[in-house]
Enzyme design. Structure first.
Site, PDB file in Angstrom:
ATOM      1  N   LYS A  21      11.600   0.941  -1.277  1.00  0.00           N
ATOM      2  CA  LYS A  21      12.219  -0.139  -2.419  1.00  0.00           C
ATOM      3  C   LYS A  21      10.786  -0.545  -3.377  1.00  0.00           C
ATOM      4  O   LYS A  21       9.467  -0.146  -2.487  1.00  0.00           O
ATOM      5  CB  LYS A  21      13.130  -1.372  -2.199  1.00  0.00           C
ATOM      6  N   ASP A 144      13.809  -8.815   3.536  1.00  0.00           N
ATOM      7  CA  ASP A 144      13.777  -7.706   2.566  1.00  0.00           C
ATOM      8  C   ASP A 144      14.837  -6.808   3.059  1.00  0.00           C
ATOM      9  O   ASP A 144      15.804  -5.994   2.833  1.00  0.00           O
ATOM     10  CB  ASP A 144      12.084  -6.157   2.285  1.00  0.00           C
TER      11      ASP A 144
END
Length: 299
Positions: A21, A144
């Site tokens: 990401k 996350d």
């Protein structure tokens, strides 16, 4: 066709990709009473991926092709332990990880692997846990991890555990550099400790990008923001020369990935991103593209 492990029926094998990401925005609103920081961020999955293969086993074991990788130091072992706690029966599995995302790079590789373990073992062991329960378990693992349960582009809030899917970002290509520089132990905590109250923002950068994505799904050069940009240069003094190398290779703007030290440039043209990658030598460099939620999942 399944096979029995202990007293649990399993599927024969599962293979999942675990994407990296980037944070298109990353703002810290302040410090919470529980010691965590309140964040507001737009996160984007990209095609640089680890690959995890799950198969039945008499016990739970992990293997990885990256020298020095240890399961006990990774979130994957904690993710597996949480899944084990959801079953009243003895289960085992062999989990093999092919690492492509550099460790401690700001690209979320370990969190993504942990999310893949939650998804993969849920299928392999036929636990049939609902998506909501998987999100609850993911929130126990790290800030996350919930994002990686299926969002391509998403707004994350709280300490990162609150995930709201956003309209798909228009396709972009990335040149990603992960400099070969020393990371301090507990790198992210070190960077958070370097922030001052003056670095806190009310979330306006993120709010503006959310509105913009809702209109046309695209970015402008000034859309991106990362609270760690200032302090990362203190923790990683080599970043300045790495940024210059990317600019010299053809990048118009260079951004910090998460808490670093990875850097990336964004391009609407694959050819331009490839050109930037070709112009960088001596450091690990990756060509990647942004992903929508429909592009995530199994092999």
């Amino acid at each position: 066709m399944g096979e029995a492990v202990g007293s649990v029926q399993t599927v024969s094998a599962v293979t999942l990709f675990a994407p990296a990401k980037i944070n298109l925005t990353l703002e810290v609103l302040g410090r919470r009473q529980d010691g965590y920081h309140e964040i507001r961020s737009v996160m984007q999955a990209v095609s640089l991926c680890d690959c995890l293969s799950f198969s039945p086993g008499e016990s739970l074991s992990f293997g990885c092709d990256l020298p020095g990788w240890k399961a006990e130091k990774s979130l994957v072992s904690r993710a597996a332990a949480l899944l084990l706690s959801e079953s009243s029966r003895r289960v085992g599995a062999s989990v093999e990880i092919k690492k492509n995302i550099p460790l401690a790079s700001g690209l979320g590789g370990d969190a993504s692997d942990a999310a893949a373990v939650l998804r993969g073992l849920n299928v392999l062991w036929r636990l049939n846990l609902a998506p909501g329960r998987l999100r609850e378990l993911a929130a126990q693992l790290g800030s996350d991890v919930p994002f990686f349960l299926g969002s391509g582009t998403a707004l994350t809030q709280g300490r990162g555990e609150k995930v709201i899917p956003l309209p798909v970002l228009a396709k972009h290509w990335l040149a990603i550099m992960t400099p070969k520089i020393t990371r301090p132990p507990e790198k992210t905590a070190v960077l958070y400790a370097r922030l001052s109250v003056a670095d806190y923002t009310p979330g306006g950068h993120t709010d503006a990008l959310v509105v913009h994505l809702g209109h046309d799904g695209d970015l402008t050069a000034d859309s991106l923001y990362n609270v760690f940009e200032r302090v990362a240069d203190d923790v990683f003094p080599e970043l300045a020369s790495c940024r210059q190398a990317m600019l010299a290779a053809g990048a118009e703007r260079v951004y910090l990935a998460g808490a670093g030290p990875s850097l990336f440039s964004l391009h609407t043209s694959r050819a331009v991103a490839e050109e930037v990658c070709r112009g960088l030598v001596g450091q690990p460099v990756f060509l990647a593209e942004t992903l929508g939620s429909g592009e995530l999942g199994g092999e």
